[in-house]
Each structure stands twice: as C-alpha cells, then as structure tokens.
Motif scaffolding. Sequence first.
Motif, mmCIF file in Angstrom:
data_model
loop_
_atom_site.group_PDB
_atom_site.id
_atom_site.type_symbol
_atom_site.label_atom_id
_atom_site.label_comp_id
_atom_site.label_asym_id
_atom_site.label_seq_id
_atom_site.Cartn_x
_atom_site.Cartn_y
_atom_site.Cartn_z
ATOM 1 N N PHE A 25 0.839 -1.186 0.000
ATOM 2 C CA PHE A 25 0.000 0.000 0.000
ATOM 3 C C PHE A 25 0.878 1.242 0.000
ATOM 4 O O PHE A 25 2.087 1.171 0.214
ATOM 5 N N ASN A 26 0.232 2.390 -0.251
ATOM 6 C CA ASN A 26 0.922 3.671 -0.290
ATOM 7 C C ASN A 26 0.392 4.595 0.803
ATOM 8 O O ASN A 26 -0.792 4.566 1.138
ATOM 9 N N ILE A 27 1.305 5.389 1.372
ATOM 10 C CA ILE A 27 0.931 6.425 2.331
ATOM 11 C C ILE A 27 1.199 7.770 1.669
ATOM 12 O O ILE A 27 2.326 8.048 1.239
ATOM 13 N N TYR A 28 0.162 8.619 1.578
ATOM 14 C CA TYR A 28 0.283 9.928 0.942
ATOM 15 C C TYR A 28 0.502 10.988 2.014
ATOM 16 O O TYR A 28 -0.227 11.043 3.006
ATOM 17 N N GLN A 29 1.517 11.824 1.810
ATOM 18 C CA GLN A 29 1.791 12.927 2.744
ATOM 19 C C GLN A 29 1.631 14.251 2.018
ATOM 20 O O GLN A 29 2.175 14.447 0.938
ATOM 21 N N PHE A 30 0.893 15.174 2.691
ATOM 22 C CA PHE A 30 0.665 16.504 2.131
ATOM 23 C C PHE A 30 1.071 17.545 3.162
ATOM 24 O O PHE A 30 0.657 17.477 4.325
ATOM 25 N N ASP A 31 1.885 18.505 2.712
ATOM 26 C CA ASP A 31 2.348 19.592 3.578
ATOM 27 C C ASP A 31 1.745 20.903 3.098
ATOM 28 O O ASP A 31 1.760 21.209 1.893
ATOM 29 N N TYR A 32 1.223 21.667 4.057
ATOM 30 C CA TYR A 32 0.609 22.968 3.758
ATOM 31 C C TYR A 32 1.282 24.025 4.634
ATOM 32 O O TYR A 32 1.647 23.773 5.788
ATOM 33 N N ALA A 33 1.431 25.223 4.055
ATOM 34 C CA ALA A 33 2.074 26.314 4.794
ATOM 35 C C ALA A 33 1.309 27.602 4.575
ATOM 36 O O ALA A 33 0.614 27.780 3.565
ATOM 37 N N GLY A 34 1.446 28.493 5.526
ATOM 38 C CA GLY A 34 0.792 29.800 5.408
ATOM 39 C C GLY A 34 1.409 30.767 6.395
ATOM 40 O O GLY A 34 2.264 30.403 7.209
ATOM 41 N N LYS A 35 0.983 32.018 6.327
ATOM 42 C CA LYS A 35 1.512 33.040 7.209
ATOM 43 C C LYS A 35 0.367 33.854 7.765
ATOM 44 O O LYS A 35 -0.505 34.310 7.026
ATOM 45 N N ILE A 36 0.379 34.027 9.077
ATOM 46 C CA ILE A 36 -0.608 34.868 9.756
ATOM 47 C C ILE A 36 0.158 35.898 10.567
ATOM 48 O O ILE A 36 0.876 35.548 11.509
ATOM 49 N N LYS A 37 -0.013 37.170 10.207
ATOM 50 C CA LYS A 37 0.658 38.256 10.923
ATOM 51 C C LYS A 37 2.160 37.967 11.082
ATOM 52 O O LYS A 37 2.688 37.947 12.193
ATOM 53 N N ASN A 79 4.884 32.158 10.346
ATOM 54 C CA ASN A 79 4.739 31.009 9.472
ATOM 55 C C ASN A 79 4.170 29.822 10.258
ATOM 56 O O ASN A 79 4.610 29.543 11.371
ATOM 57 N N VAL A 80 3.184 29.170 9.635
ATOM 58 C CA VAL A 80 2.611 27.973 10.254
ATOM 59 C C VAL A 80 2.624 26.855 9.217
ATOM 60 O O VAL A 80 2.521 27.106 8.007
ATOM 61 N N TYR A 81 2.738 25.623 9.713
ATOM 62 C CA TYR A 81 2.870 24.471 8.828
ATOM 63 C C TYR A 81 1.959 23.357 9.322
ATOM 64 O O TYR A 81 1.810 23.144 10.526
ATOM 65 N N TYR A 82 1.346 22.648 8.337
ATOM 66 C CA TYR A 82 0.504 21.508 8.648
ATOM 67 C C TYR A 82 0.958 20.328 7.797
ATOM 68 O O TYR A 82 1.279 20.484 6.613
ATOM 69 N N THR A 83 0.989 19.149 8.400
ATOM 70 C CA THR A 83 1.336 17.921 7.691
ATOM 71 C C THR A 83 0.221 16.913 7.907
ATOM 72 O O THR A 83 -0.232 16.711 9.039
ATOM 73 N N VAL A 84 -0.235 16.310 6.783
ATOM 74 C CA VAL A 84 -1.300 15.302 6.855
ATOM 75 C C VAL A 84 -0.842 14.078 6.066
ATOM 76 O O VAL A 84 -0.325 14.214 4.951
ATOM 77 N N ARG A 85 -1.040 12.887 6.668
ATOM 78 C CA ARG A 85 -0.758 11.642 5.970
ATOM 79 C C ARG A 85 -2.041 10.829 5.887
ATOM 80 O O ARG A 85 -2.781 10.741 6.876
ATOM 81 N N VAL A 86 -2.247 10.221 4.714
ATOM 82 C CA VAL A 86 -3.497 9.506 4.445
ATOM 83 C C VAL A 86 -3.164 8.089 4.002
ATOM 84 O O VAL A 86 -2.257 7.875 3.194
#
Length: 815
Positions: A201-213, A216-223
Amino acid sequence: MNRKYLQYLLMTALVVGSFYLLQTYYPEIHPLSQTDFSVTEEQAVESATTYLPAKYQKQDMDNTSSFIIDKKYFERPAAETQSIIKAIGIEPFRYWKMEFSSSETRRNAFSFTSGEEQSVKAQTDNSFLVHLSPKGKLLQLDFEQVFTRLLKDSLAKSGMPVSEESEADARKGSLTFLQKNVTDTSFLQPVKSEIKADSIFNIYQFDYAGKIKSQNVYYTVRVLQGQIIYYDFSLTAPGASSSGSFSDEMKGAVAFGIYEVIIIVLLIICILIYFIRFSRQDFISFKISLPVVYVVAVSAAVSSFFQISTAHLWVQIAMVIVSVLFQSLGVLFLYTIGDAMARQQWTARLSVTDSFYQGKFFTLASGRAVIKGIALGVIALSWYALSLYIYSRLLGENLRMRDDLTYSFAFILPTLALSLGYLVSTLFHEYFYRLFAISLLRAWLKKTVWVIAAGTFIGLFFRVDLEAANLLLKLISLVIPAMLFAYFLVRYNIFTTIVGYFTFLLLSQAVIFTKTQEPYFQQLGTGFYFILGALLFSGLITIWIKRNEAGQPLRFVPEYVRKRDEKKRLIRELDIARTVQQQFLPKDTPRIPNYEIAASCQPAWEVGGDYYDYFPMDDHSLGIVIGDVSNKGISAAFFMTLVKGFLKSLTRHYSNPSDILRETNRLFYKDVERGYFISMIFGILNTETGTFSFARAGHNPLLYLVERDGAGKWLTPPGVGIGLLPPEKFDQTIFQQDLKLQPGDTVVLYTDGYPEAMNNSLEEFGEDRLREFLEKNSKKPPHQIIRMLESTIGRWEGDQPARDDRTIVVIKRME
C-alpha cells in the motif's frame, strides 16, 4: 519580651511572609498556572476519542493521559509567544497528550528464539496518539505505526489485495480534515506532497504552509486508505531544524551541566575511596542503613504500583521489582557511607535519626527539626521563586526549562504516589549532597565557614521546574537556597534538611497546582498542602507535648561504632601491654667472663605469653628463667608480670632452682583462678665451677650440646606446669638436674613456638629438625645461632603466620 520568644516570632513572621510572596509571585511566571484550561482532562479525553478510527470510537480503550509543557515555551519572549497564540488561535507549547490502546493494538508477548535463548518483545508503537491544546484544538495525531501494522495483519489474514487509492482522493481527504480542524484554511498553500511506497500500500503525505501576521505555520497530513493516520501542526517547516545559533544562554546551560557532572563524578569517586578505606578499617556497617532502605523500598513500591500502566501485569511487576531493587541498593550504599563519614566528623548531625533507631519518633528534638525543616523549605523556595520573578518580570530576562514538564494523570491515589516519589528523591538528594558531601568537607576544611561555603557550591543542584537562562542569574538564584541548606545541616541535623527539601519539592508543586483551573491539579495541590499541613501539625503538637522533656536523649551508638571503638580501645590496651611487657623483659644481656649468652623473644600477637629473664643471685651465680603462659594477649602479659615479681622476690631467699619453682607454684596457685598455668625452666649458672643447675615445670626439654662430640641431648627432668597442682602434689613432681659445662658446651632453652612452626603444607618444624639445626651450628656464637635459626624458621613458614610466641635463650661456655 523573652529573647527566645522574640526569635520565634521573627522566624514565624519570616516564614509567613515568604509563603505569601511564594503564593503571590511564583504562579505568575509558571506556565502551568498561567495555562487557560478551557477543557479539563476528562473533556480532552472525550474530544480526542472522536479522532480515533470509527471502529475504535465505541470500544473500551485504555487511555494514558498527561499534560505537557514543551521546553520551547521559553525560547521566545513572552510577548512574542502570546502574539503567536493570538494570531493562530492555537497554543503550540502546552498540550494534552492522550495515548489510546486496546487489546487488539497491544502486543506484549514472549518471543522464543532458537536454542535456550528467550526474550520479551515490547511493542511500543501500539497506541493511537492525540495531542490537544488546552482549549481543545487538535495539534497532532499519530496513528501511522499502529494503523499500518493492523492493516498488514488484516491483509495477511484475508489474503485480499489493497484497493488502489488515487493521490487526488487522498489530497481531497486531507483538505477536508484541515477544514474541519483549522478555522480558516484560505491562507494555506500546498508546499509539498510525497508518496511513501510500501510493498502492499501507499501512504500519501501533504504539507501545507501559510503566514498569519508574519508568523509562518505548517501543517502535515498523511493519508492511508482514506484514513487520516498522521496530522501535525508546527511553527517550523517539516524537516527543518528549530535550533538556532549556539547562544550565550545555551553555552551557560551547557557549562552548568558540565559543572554538575563534575561534582557528581567527584563525589562518586570519593564515595568509592572512602568505602574501601572504611571497609578495611571496619568503620562501616550496612545494617545501619536497613531502616532507611525499608522506607525507600516501600515508598518506591507503592509509588510504582499506583501508577497505571497499559503493560501486562507481569511486565509491570517486573519493572517495579527492578526499580525497587535499584533504588534500595543505591540508598543502602549511599547512606552506609554517609553515616560512617558523618559519625567520623559530627555525630550530633545524626541525633534525630538516631533517636528513631531507638524507637523514639516523637521527641522534642524531632518536633523542632520538623518545624525548622518546613521553615527552611518555605524560605529557600520563596527566595528562588522571587528571584525568578524579578529576573523575568522586572529585569526582562529569559527563563528556561531544562526538560519538558510532564504531568501524568496515570495514577491511583496520585497525592500519595507522587509524595512518596518525592520522598525517595529527597533521601537520595540529601544523603548525597548533604550528609556525605558536607561531612567530607568537614573532614577536609575543618572551619565551619569554609564548610558552609564549599557545601553551598556542591549543593547547587535542586529539582526545579524553571531556571534563569542566564548562567550568572541562575547561580544567584540557587546560591541562597544552597547556602541555607548547608547552614542548616552544619547548625542542626540531617533530618532537618530532609524535611526541608521534601517541603521544597512538595510546596513547589502545591503552589502551582492550586492556582490552575484544572480540577485534577487543584485536588493534587490541595493534597500536597494537606500532607505539609499534617507534617507541620505533627511537629507543633510534638513540641507542645514534649515541651518539658528534660535532659539530653540517650546517645545511640550503632553496633559497628561500638565494635570500632572497642577495637580502638583494645589496640590502645595492647600498645600499653606491649610496652609493659617489653619493659619487663631484660634490656641487656649479662656479660660474664668466659661465657656468652644471647636471647630472643618474638610474640606471635601484639602481646605474647612467653617470658625470659636473668636474676643475679650473688657474685658467681646467675639465675636464668624461660617460661610460657598458657594464654596469649593481655592476660598472658599480666601473668608474666605477676610471675616476674614472684621470682624477683624468691631469688633473694632461695638458691635452689627446685625450691624456687615450688614457692612460685604456691604463690601462683593461691592467687590465680584455675585454668591458667605456666610452663617454666629455672636454672642457676655458677660461673666459677661451670655448673648449670635447673628444674623443669612442664616446659619443653632443655637441649645440651656437648662440644667434644657435637651431639645434642634432650634433658627432661620431671615436673608439671605451675598452677596445675596444689603445692603438696606439685612439690613431689619437681626434681633438679645439674650439668657440668665444659669449654665449648652449649645449653639451649626454648619455647614451643619453634618446633610447632608450620609451613604452607601445615607440617610442623619439629624438635628433630630443631636439634639437627642446633647440632650443625653449635660451634657458632649464641647470637649468630639465634639469627640463623630465625631465618630458617621464617623460610620454613613461608606465607603462614606465626602460630605461637617464640623465645630462646642460648648459653655457651667459651673457655
């Protein structure tokens, strides 16, 4: 007002004032008491359950909860931290940590390998992990290890292939999850995606980034198979290091850590050195430590058993046993050396604990020690907390935590379990840094002021949640508490500092816990206050009840100290006895024309039972005596002295050897209890005629070496030891024998230490070898004969110690 009561009043005011300052200012800087608990532990667990896979949400799951304060909390200035929280709406440095597991996910089992080898494998990645902020926001979940394992097990059983899942579907699922848990996702942009390929099977990882004031903030999700198996929120890009340059504050922390390691290593080396030294001198006894070991063992066992664990029962029991044994052996060794060192320097510092050994727990001294100890803990902690408040709030200096603060909820009766844990820590800390270390300094430095000064810098290491980031400020905050503890040990006793450090630890948590909004912490803090209150009450009530206690408590002397003192006393007595014995032996050998006399006396012990002497009787007669007391040691020296007095008096009135022995027996038998006797030969040498007349009282034979043929003859006239028979019977056994010495003839008197000397094979030297040696060397001067005989006996014995005293007198007619 009485000066004594004025001192009590001032001390009470100081303690109350210190407690007020502690209650007021310490909670203002501690991150736990400053935490806004919008959700309690119970609510956090309930919320975390909703993130579990649907299959497990309705099951009875084992949960281990704790609240974590990340040490990164103080890496940024407080204003910046608050700005981050306000900007992103999430508290990133304080969080609830929940670990869920079920019988299906737990794997703790025996694994048998080939041969006789057996091991136990503990599956650590068997829990569903969820992190929530104090306000209930999701910070992290990690189901990856347990979920992939369960999926592989399921596939292995079913034999079915895994259905394909497109990356687009997986990304859509990750965005849906983000929108559910992040208030506003419009500012987020995908920055990376990757596929962790597995054989099935495969594990998918997605990284998201953004900036508030500007943050920098970062989110990581694996499915995996449509299931979110990993989610993480952070302020640092995934894979990036959060550590910056090696700042001066970090250098200071490292320097202090190195200093602590050096002190610990040096103290351990000193403990080992003195353990060896005291063991050789019989100055230690492990028995003295047993009551303390019992306290530590019971406390450690209760504290460990009351901690909830998801491990199997036998695993938990094994861990508890190992922990209890390790801590018990540690305090056994540590207290044994500390007690021995303290008794060498200042026994009074053990006075209260010594009264406990006597079964006297409630005494005026113990009550005062409790009150002084509580005062010590309150004052030391308040100074430390106030100094941190001044540094952080008034001077704008940074604080830090050495490690993450972890507050576990996995306890039954948490107040009791944690308090006993603090008690064990207290005993180790005080026996190591105070009892042993400061007693060692006392042995080295002597002067009290230097002992306190050095003890201050050895005892800087307190168990604290917070510390100043600046090294100098950290030292300033720690010096006063360390100096107080060193002074209280020097001034009072070790029990006072034990109560003081226990108060320091318990109070530091009680103040913070009672200021939080979380019910568990509030109850725990109240419980700690109750324990300290009970301790204070016991001290006060003991002082009140025992206020008229008169006199000093009976001094407790441990058995090993009594043995040590007895040994010292015995050594002193043996020294005296040896000196007396040497004084009673002849200092000079008589010089007689045409005769040469030599003698030697070597005791097997410090004090021997052999005896020889010379008694000038007239111008041409010399009395010569050799004897062997039945006992050894001090009693033998006493009897030897007694017999010398008898002989010195009798030789003035009697000129016949047999008469002298008879009178000696009469006096000895009359004055000495039965069971003691002396073998003896008394002879008189007439220097004009060359006649040697002697009588024997049960002694070894006399050896007569004749010059003309070189042969040795044993002469054994009848006789029994002095003191064995009453005078009327003894007199009948004594007979006198006369020898006419010719030029070159030799007479040898000796004790049984020579023929009974044993070699490594436990074979005696024997009288035959003794005679052969003396016959072979009969033409040599007496002093040379003795020297050569001692050398021969020494080679014969080898490593074997002398078993008996050896005394010899050699008389040779020259012309």
